[in-house]
Design an enzyme around this catalytic site. Structure first.
Site, PDB file in Angstrom:
ATOM      1  CB  SER A  45      -6.591  -4.421  -5.093  1.00  0.00           C
ATOM      2  OG  SER A  45      -7.644  -3.698  -5.380  1.00  0.00           O
ATOM      3  CE  LYS A 104      -3.656  -4.531   2.694  1.00  0.00           C
ATOM      4  NZ  LYS A 104      -3.909  -3.078   2.899  1.00  0.00           N
ATOM      5  CG  ASN A 154      -6.319  -5.676  -0.015  1.00  0.00           C
ATOM      6  OD1 ASN A 154      -6.928  -4.747   0.005  1.00  0.00           O
ATOM      7  ND2 ASN A 154      -5.320  -5.287  -0.726  1.00  0.00           N
ATOM      8  CG  ASN A 214     -12.434   0.253  -1.721  1.00  0.00           C
ATOM      9  OD1 ASN A 214     -11.725   0.180  -2.676  1.00  0.00           O
ATOM     10  ND2 ASN A 214     -12.141  -0.692  -0.486  1.00  0.00           N
ATOM     11  CG  ASN A 262     -11.802  -2.648  -5.715  1.00  0.00           C
ATOM     12  OD1 ASN A 262     -12.841  -3.489  -5.841  1.00  0.00           O
ATOM     13  ND2 ASN A 262     -11.446  -2.334  -4.662  1.00  0.00           N
ATOM     14  CB  THR A 263      -6.408  -3.806 -10.385  1.00  0.00           C
ATOM     15  OG1 THR A 263      -6.587  -2.606  -9.703  1.00  0.00           O
ATOM     16  CG2 THR A 263      -5.792  -4.075 -11.584  1.00  0.00           C
ATOM     17  CG  PHE A 286      -4.728   0.137  -7.329  1.00  0.00           C
ATOM     18  CD1 PHE A 286      -5.192   0.005  -6.178  1.00  0.00           C
ATOM     19  CD2 PHE A 286      -3.823  -0.718  -8.302  1.00  0.00           C
ATOM     20  CE1 PHE A 286      -4.643  -1.334  -5.543  1.00  0.00           C
ATOM     21  CE2 PHE A 286      -3.386  -1.889  -7.496  1.00  0.00           C
ATOM     22  CZ  PHE A 286      -3.691  -2.059  -6.282  1.00  0.00           C
TER      23      PHE A 286
END
Length: 364
Positions: free
Chosen positions: A181, A219, A248, A116, A183-184, A120
Protein backbone atom coordinates in the site's frame (compact mmCIF):
# COMPACT_ATOMS: atom_id res chain seq x y z
CA UNK A 1 -31.02 -0.88 -12.86
CA UNK A 2 -27.63 -0.18 -11.29
CA UNK A 3 -27.18 2.76 -13.66
CA UNK A 4 -29.83 4.69 -11.71
CA UNK A 5 -28.43 3.59 -8.36
CA UNK A 6 -24.93 4.57 -9.40
CA UNK A 7 -26.05 7.99 -10.59
CA UNK A 8 -27.59 8.57 -7.15
CA UNK A 9 -24.58 7.23 -5.27
CA UNK A 10 -22.21 9.29 -7.40
CA UNK A 11 -24.04 12.44 -6.31
CA UNK A 12 -22.62 11.77 -2.86
CA UNK A 13 -18.97 12.21 -1.94
CA UNK A 14 -17.09 8.98 -2.56
CA UNK A 15 -16.60 7.82 1.03
CA UNK A 16 -20.20 8.34 2.23
CA UNK A 17 -21.38 6.57 -0.93
CA UNK A 18 -19.03 3.70 -0.13
CA UNK A 19 -20.43 3.43 3.39
CA UNK A 20 -23.99 3.48 2.06
CA UNK A 21 -23.26 0.72 -0.44
CA UNK A 22 -21.56 -1.36 2.23
CA UNK A 23 -24.54 -0.85 4.54
CA UNK A 24 -26.85 -2.25 1.85
CA UNK A 25 -24.64 -5.29 1.34
CA UNK A 26 -24.44 -5.85 5.08
CA UNK A 27 -28.23 -5.74 5.39
CA UNK A 28 -28.55 -8.13 2.46
CA UNK A 29 -26.26 -10.53 4.30
CA UNK A 30 -28.79 -10.87 7.11
CA UNK A 31 -30.93 -13.06 4.82
CA UNK A 32 -28.94 -16.13 3.87
CA UNK A 33 -31.84 -17.44 1.79
CA UNK A 34 -31.90 -14.28 -0.31
CA UNK A 35 -28.11 -14.30 -0.62
CA UNK A 36 -28.16 -17.88 -1.86
CA UNK A 37 -30.89 -17.07 -4.38
CA UNK A 38 -29.05 -14.02 -5.71
CA UNK A 39 -25.79 -15.92 -5.91
CA UNK A 40 -27.47 -18.70 -7.86
CA UNK A 41 -28.79 -16.15 -10.33
CA UNK A 42 -25.36 -14.52 -10.68
CA UNK A 43 -23.69 -17.87 -11.36
CA UNK A 44 -26.28 -19.07 -13.87
CA UNK A 45 -24.08 -18.08 -16.80
CA UNK A 46 -21.08 -19.98 -15.46
CA UNK A 47 -20.07 -23.58 -16.15
CA UNK A 48 -17.78 -26.14 -14.60
CA UNK A 49 -15.25 -25.24 -17.29
CA UNK A 50 -14.72 -21.89 -15.51
CA UNK A 51 -13.68 -23.49 -12.21
CA UNK A 52 -10.05 -23.18 -11.16
CA UNK A 53 -7.98 -24.50 -8.26
CA UNK A 54 -5.27 -22.40 -6.64
CA UNK A 55 -3.23 -23.46 -3.61
CA UNK A 56 -5.69 -26.25 -2.90
CA UNK A 57 -8.66 -23.87 -2.92
CA UNK A 58 -11.49 -24.27 -5.41
CA UNK A 59 -12.81 -21.15 -7.12
CA UNK A 60 -16.13 -21.65 -8.96
CA UNK A 61 -14.84 -19.23 -11.58
CA UNK A 62 -11.90 -16.83 -11.83
CA UNK A 63 -13.66 -13.56 -10.82
CA UNK A 64 -13.09 -12.67 -7.16
CA UNK A 65 -13.34 -9.54 -5.01
CA UNK A 66 -10.16 -7.76 -3.93
CA UNK A 67 -9.43 -6.41 -0.47
CA UNK A 68 -10.32 -2.81 0.32
CA UNK A 69 -14.07 -2.80 -0.14
CA UNK A 70 -15.00 -4.61 3.08
CA UNK A 71 -12.18 -3.86 5.49
CA UNK A 72 -13.90 -5.17 8.64
CA UNK A 73 -15.73 -8.25 7.29
CA UNK A 74 -19.10 -6.55 7.70
CA UNK A 75 -20.68 -7.56 4.40
CA UNK A 76 -19.04 -10.83 3.35
CA UNK A 77 -22.29 -12.70 2.70
CA UNK A 78 -23.78 -9.79 0.74
CA UNK A 79 -20.66 -9.72 -1.43
CA UNK A 80 -20.80 -13.46 -2.05
CA UNK A 81 -24.43 -12.94 -3.09
CA UNK A 82 -23.09 -10.84 -5.99
CA UNK A 83 -21.51 -13.99 -7.40
CA UNK A 84 -17.81 -13.53 -6.59
CA UNK A 85 -15.93 -16.82 -6.46
CA UNK A 86 -13.97 -15.53 -3.45
CA UNK A 87 -14.04 -12.49 -1.19
CA UNK A 88 -10.99 -10.89 0.41
CA UNK A 89 -11.43 -8.69 3.47
CA UNK A 90 -9.08 -6.06 4.91
CA UNK A 91 -6.53 -4.69 5.00
CA UNK A 92 -6.68 -5.34 8.73
CA UNK A 93 -4.24 -4.22 11.41
CA UNK A 94 -3.85 -5.57 14.95
CA UNK A 95 -5.18 -2.41 16.59
CA UNK A 96 -8.00 -0.16 15.36
CA UNK A 97 -6.95 2.95 13.50
CA UNK A 98 -8.94 5.77 11.87
CA UNK A 99 -6.78 6.04 8.77
CA UNK A 100 -5.81 9.28 7.10
CA UNK A 101 -7.78 12.56 7.35
CA UNK A 102 -10.73 13.06 5.01
CA UNK A 103 -11.29 13.64 2.17
CA UNK A 104 -9.25 10.59 1.20
CA UNK A 105 -11.27 8.90 -1.56
CA UNK A 106 -11.82 10.42 -5.00
CA UNK A 107 -13.66 9.20 -8.10
CA UNK A 108 -12.45 10.00 -11.61
CA UNK A 109 -15.35 8.70 -13.75
CA UNK A 110 -13.94 9.95 -17.05
CA UNK A 111 -10.94 7.67 -16.44
CA UNK A 112 -12.89 4.83 -14.75
CA UNK A 113 -10.57 5.33 -11.80
CA UNK A 114 -10.39 5.98 -8.09
CA UNK A 115 -7.67 7.60 -5.98
CA UNK A 116 -7.56 6.63 -2.33
CA UNK A 117 -5.36 7.40 0.61
CA UNK A 118 -7.50 5.64 3.19
CA UNK A 119 -4.52 4.50 5.26
CA UNK A 120 -5.69 1.08 6.49
CA UNK A 121 -8.72 2.50 8.30
CA UNK A 122 -10.27 -0.42 10.16
CA UNK A 123 -11.65 -1.44 13.55
CA UNK A 124 -8.84 -3.88 14.25
CA UNK A 125 -8.36 -7.62 13.96
CA UNK A 126 -10.51 -8.52 16.97
CA UNK A 127 -13.62 -6.82 15.55
CA UNK A 128 -13.22 -8.49 12.16
CA UNK A 129 -12.69 -11.84 13.88
CA UNK A 130 -15.96 -11.40 15.78
CA UNK A 131 -17.78 -10.69 12.53
CA UNK A 132 -16.32 -13.79 10.89
CA UNK A 133 -17.30 -16.03 13.80
CA UNK A 134 -20.93 -15.09 13.19
CA UNK A 135 -20.91 -16.48 9.65
CA UNK A 136 -22.03 -20.00 8.79
CA UNK A 137 -22.39 -19.75 4.98
CA UNK A 138 -19.27 -20.79 3.06
CA UNK A 139 -19.95 -20.45 -0.68
CA UNK A 140 -16.31 -19.81 -1.63
CA UNK A 141 -12.83 -19.03 -0.30
CA UNK A 142 -12.45 -16.13 2.12
CA UNK A 143 -9.15 -14.24 2.05
CA UNK A 144 -7.76 -12.18 4.91
CA UNK A 145 -5.49 -9.29 3.96
CA UNK A 146 -3.25 -8.02 6.76
CA UNK A 147 -0.90 -5.10 7.34
CA UNK A 148 0.77 -3.10 10.07
CA UNK A 149 -0.48 -0.19 12.14
CA UNK A 150 0.74 3.21 10.99
CA UNK A 151 2.47 3.97 14.32
CA UNK A 152 4.31 0.65 14.45
CA UNK A 153 7.98 1.22 13.53
CA UNK A 154 9.05 -0.57 10.38
CA UNK A 155 11.55 -2.64 12.34
CA UNK A 156 8.62 -4.01 14.40
CA UNK A 157 6.33 -4.61 11.43
CA UNK A 158 6.68 -8.39 11.73
CA UNK A 159 4.98 -8.26 15.14
CA UNK A 160 1.86 -6.67 13.64
CA UNK A 161 1.58 -9.15 10.78
CA UNK A 162 2.03 -12.08 13.15
CA UNK A 163 -0.58 -10.67 15.55
CA UNK A 164 -3.08 -10.49 12.69
CA UNK A 165 -2.31 -14.07 11.75
CA UNK A 166 -2.95 -15.16 15.34
CA UNK A 167 -6.34 -13.40 15.44
CA UNK A 168 -7.64 -14.07 11.96
CA UNK A 169 -5.92 -16.89 10.09
CA UNK A 170 -8.03 -19.72 11.59
CA UNK A 171 -11.18 -17.91 10.38
CA UNK A 172 -10.27 -17.58 6.70
CA UNK A 173 -9.17 -19.78 3.82
CA UNK A 174 -6.02 -17.89 2.85
CA UNK A 175 -3.93 -15.00 4.19
CA UNK A 176 -2.40 -12.08 2.27
CA UNK A 177 0.57 -10.02 3.42
CA UNK A 178 0.02 -6.48 2.17
CA UNK A 179 3.45 -4.86 1.88
CA UNK A 180 2.50 -2.65 -1.05
CA UNK A 181 0.00 0.00 0.00
CA UNK A 182 1.30 3.48 -0.80
CA UNK A 183 -0.75 4.98 2.05
CA UNK A 184 1.20 3.73 5.07
CA UNK A 185 4.54 5.56 5.29
CA UNK A 186 7.51 3.32 4.55
CA UNK A 187 5.44 0.18 4.02
CA UNK A 188 6.72 -0.50 0.50
CA UNK A 189 10.26 -0.79 1.88
CA UNK A 190 9.13 -4.20 3.12
CA UNK A 191 9.20 -5.36 -0.52
CA UNK A 192 13.00 -5.09 -0.53
CA UNK A 193 14.48 -8.62 -0.63
CA UNK A 194 16.13 -8.81 2.79
CA UNK A 195 13.23 -7.31 4.72
CA UNK A 196 10.69 -9.22 2.65
CA UNK A 197 12.41 -12.53 3.29
CA UNK A 198 12.44 -11.94 7.05
CA UNK A 199 8.80 -10.83 7.09
CA UNK A 200 7.47 -13.69 5.00
CA UNK A 201 9.52 -16.26 6.88
CA UNK A 202 8.11 -15.11 10.22
CA UNK A 203 4.53 -14.95 8.97
CA UNK A 204 4.80 -18.33 7.26
CA UNK A 205 6.15 -19.90 10.44
CA UNK A 206 3.35 -18.48 12.60
CA UNK A 207 0.70 -19.42 10.04
CA UNK A 208 1.91 -23.02 10.06
CA UNK A 209 1.50 -23.00 13.82
CA UNK A 210 -1.96 -21.44 14.21
CA UNK A 211 -3.60 -22.50 10.94
CA UNK A 212 -1.65 -25.38 9.38
CA UNK A 213 -2.10 -25.73 5.65
CA UNK A 214 -3.57 -22.27 5.07
CA UNK A 215 -2.06 -20.68 1.94
CA UNK A 216 -0.09 -17.43 2.25
CA UNK A 217 0.06 -14.86 -0.56
CA UNK A 218 2.00 -11.62 -0.97
CA UNK A 219 0.39 -8.55 -2.53
CA UNK A 220 2.83 -6.41 -4.48
CA UNK A 221 2.86 -2.97 -6.12
CA UNK A 222 2.53 -2.19 -9.84
CA UNK A 223 5.37 0.32 -9.50
CA UNK A 224 8.15 -2.26 -9.09
CA UNK A 225 10.78 -2.38 -11.80
CA UNK A 226 10.98 -5.62 -13.79
CA UNK A 227 14.16 -6.50 -11.89
CA UNK A 228 12.44 -5.86 -8.56
CA UNK A 229 9.57 -8.15 -9.62
CA UNK A 230 12.16 -10.86 -10.29
CA UNK A 231 13.64 -10.38 -6.82
CA UNK A 232 10.21 -10.57 -5.17
CA UNK A 233 9.33 -13.73 -7.09
CA UNK A 234 12.61 -15.33 -6.02
CA UNK A 235 11.96 -14.49 -2.35
CA UNK A 236 8.37 -15.72 -2.51
CA UNK A 237 9.46 -19.03 -4.04
CA UNK A 238 12.30 -19.43 -1.54
CA UNK A 239 9.84 -18.90 1.32
CA UNK A 240 7.42 -21.37 -0.31
CA UNK A 241 4.42 -19.05 -0.38
CA UNK A 242 1.27 -20.09 -2.20
CA UNK A 243 1.50 -17.23 -4.68
CA UNK A 244 1.39 -13.53 -5.51
CA UNK A 245 -1.39 -10.99 -5.77
CA UNK A 246 -0.48 -8.53 -8.50
CA UNK A 247 -1.10 -5.69 -8.07
CA UNK A 248 -2.00 -3.02 -5.54
CA UNK A 249 -2.70 0.62 -6.48
CA UNK A 250 -0.14 2.80 -8.23
CA UNK A 251 1.43 6.12 -7.26
CA UNK A 252 1.79 6.98 -10.96
CA UNK A 253 -0.57 9.44 -12.64
CA UNK A 254 -0.65 8.52 -16.35
CA UNK A 255 -3.10 11.28 -17.28
CA UNK A 256 -3.99 14.92 -16.74
CA UNK A 257 -6.82 15.58 -14.29
CA UNK A 258 -7.56 18.15 -11.58
CA UNK A 259 -7.52 15.36 -8.98
CA UNK A 260 -4.27 13.84 -10.22
CA UNK A 261 -2.39 15.95 -7.67
CA UNK A 262 -4.14 14.18 -4.79
CA UNK A 263 -1.83 11.85 -2.88
CA UNK A 264 -2.72 8.18 -2.67
CA UNK A 265 -3.02 5.06 -4.75
CA UNK A 266 -4.67 5.10 -8.16
CA UNK A 267 -6.86 2.14 -9.12
CA UNK A 268 -9.12 1.30 -12.02
CA UNK A 269 -8.59 1.36 -15.77
CA UNK A 270 -5.34 3.40 -15.74
CA UNK A 271 -3.50 0.72 -13.75
CA UNK A 272 -4.56 -2.14 -16.06
CA UNK A 273 -1.46 -2.26 -18.23
CA UNK A 274 0.98 -1.79 -15.35
CA UNK A 275 -0.67 -4.65 -13.46
CA UNK A 276 -0.61 -6.85 -16.55
CA UNK A 277 3.09 -6.14 -17.02
CA UNK A 278 3.84 -7.28 -13.46
CA UNK A 279 1.74 -10.42 -13.95
CA UNK A 280 3.62 -11.26 -17.15
CA UNK A 281 7.01 -10.68 -15.56
CA UNK A 282 6.18 -12.73 -12.46
CA UNK A 283 4.82 -15.57 -14.56
CA UNK A 284 7.92 -15.57 -16.75
CA UNK A 285 10.31 -15.41 -13.80
CA UNK A 286 8.68 -18.41 -12.13
CA UNK A 287 8.20 -20.31 -15.38
CA UNK A 288 4.51 -20.48 -14.58
CA UNK A 289 5.20 -22.33 -11.33
CA UNK A 290 3.98 -19.56 -9.00
CA UNK A 291 0.21 -19.01 -8.88
CA UNK A 292 -0.79 -15.39 -9.47
CA UNK A 293 -3.99 -13.61 -8.54
CA UNK A 294 -4.28 -10.67 -10.90
CA UNK A 295 -5.95 -7.38 -10.03
CA UNK A 296 -6.03 -3.92 -11.55
CA UNK A 297 -8.36 -2.28 -14.06
CA UNK A 298 -10.85 -5.12 -14.45
CA UNK A 299 -14.27 -4.11 -15.77
CA UNK A 300 -15.20 -6.65 -18.46
CA UNK A 301 -14.76 -10.28 -19.49
CA UNK A 302 -12.07 -9.11 -21.89
CA UNK A 303 -10.13 -7.61 -18.98
CA UNK A 304 -10.39 -10.88 -17.05
CA UNK A 305 -9.32 -12.90 -20.07
CA UNK A 306 -6.34 -10.65 -20.71
CA UNK A 307 -5.03 -11.24 -17.18
CA UNK A 308 -5.60 -14.99 -17.44
CA UNK A 309 -3.61 -15.15 -20.64
CA UNK A 310 -0.87 -13.03 -19.06
CA UNK A 311 -0.49 -15.60 -16.29
CA UNK A 312 -3.11 -15.01 -13.60
CA UNK A 313 -5.11 -17.97 -12.33
CA UNK A 314 -7.74 -15.85 -10.55
CA UNK A 315 -8.65 -12.22 -11.24
CA UNK A 316 -9.86 -9.84 -8.55
CA UNK A 317 -11.97 -6.73 -9.02
CA UNK A 318 -12.49 -3.66 -6.88
CA UNK A 319 -12.81 -0.34 -8.73
CA UNK A 320 -14.62 -2.11 -11.57
CA UNK A 321 -17.25 -3.27 -9.07
CA UNK A 322 -17.83 0.33 -7.97
CA UNK A 323 -18.50 1.38 -11.56
CA UNK A 324 -20.21 -1.78 -12.86
CA UNK A 325 -22.29 -2.72 -9.82
CA UNK A 326 -23.63 -5.98 -8.37
CA UNK A 327 -24.52 -7.43 -11.79
CA UNK A 328 -20.88 -7.42 -12.83
CA UNK A 329 -20.14 -11.11 -12.29
CA UNK A 330 -23.41 -12.19 -13.91
CA UNK A 331 -22.45 -10.28 -17.06
CA UNK A 332 -18.82 -11.41 -17.14
CA UNK A 333 -19.23 -15.18 -16.84
CA UNK A 334 -21.08 -15.99 -20.11
CA UNK A 335 -18.90 -13.50 -21.99
CA UNK A 336 -15.78 -15.14 -20.58
CA UNK A 337 -17.04 -18.57 -21.65
CA UNK A 338 -17.53 -17.20 -25.16
CA UNK A 339 -13.96 -15.85 -25.27
CA UNK A 340 -12.57 -19.22 -24.18
CA UNK A 341 -14.62 -21.05 -26.81
CA UNK A 342 -13.56 -18.57 -29.50
CA UNK A 343 -9.91 -19.43 -28.90
CA UNK A 344 -10.44 -23.17 -28.64
CA UNK A 345 -10.11 -23.52 -24.87
CA UNK A 346 -12.36 -26.04 -23.18
CA UNK A 347 -11.50 -24.85 -19.65
CA UNK A 348 -10.29 -21.66 -18.05
CA UNK A 349 -7.14 -23.40 -16.81
CA UNK A 350 -6.00 -23.84 -20.42
CA UNK A 351 -6.03 -20.07 -20.90
CA UNK A 352 -3.75 -19.34 -17.94
CA UNK A 353 -0.45 -18.06 -19.31
CA UNK A 354 -1.52 -18.74 -22.90
CA UNK A 355 0.23 -15.68 -24.31
CA UNK A 356 3.57 -17.09 -23.14
CA UNK A 357 3.18 -20.23 -25.21
CA UNK A 358 4.41 -20.02 -28.76
CA UNK A 359 1.05 -20.31 -30.51
CA UNK A 360 -1.19 -19.48 -27.56
CA UNK A 361 -2.85 -22.86 -27.98
CA UNK A 362 -4.52 -24.82 -25.18
CA UNK A 363 -2.12 -26.45 -22.76
CA UNK A 364 -2.12 -30.23 -22.79
Amino acid sequence: MYGLTRSLLFRLPAEPAHRLGLFGLRELGHSQELCQSLRGRALRGGTEALAVEVAGLRFAHPVALAAGLDKDAEAVDGLFACGFSAVEIGTLTPRPQPGNPTPRLFRLPEHQAVINRMGFNNHGAAVAAAHLRQRDWRPGPLGINVGKNKDTPLERAVDDYVACVDALAPLGDYVVVNASSPNTPGLRKLQEPEQLSALLGAVQERLASVAPGKPLFLKIAPDLTPEAVDEVVDVVRAQQLAGLIATNTTVARPFEHPLAKEAGGLSGAPVREAANAVIRRAYQRSGGALPIIGVGGVFTAEDVYEKLRAGASVVQVYTGFIYEGPGMVRRILPALSALLARDGFTSVTQAIGAEHRSAGTPAS
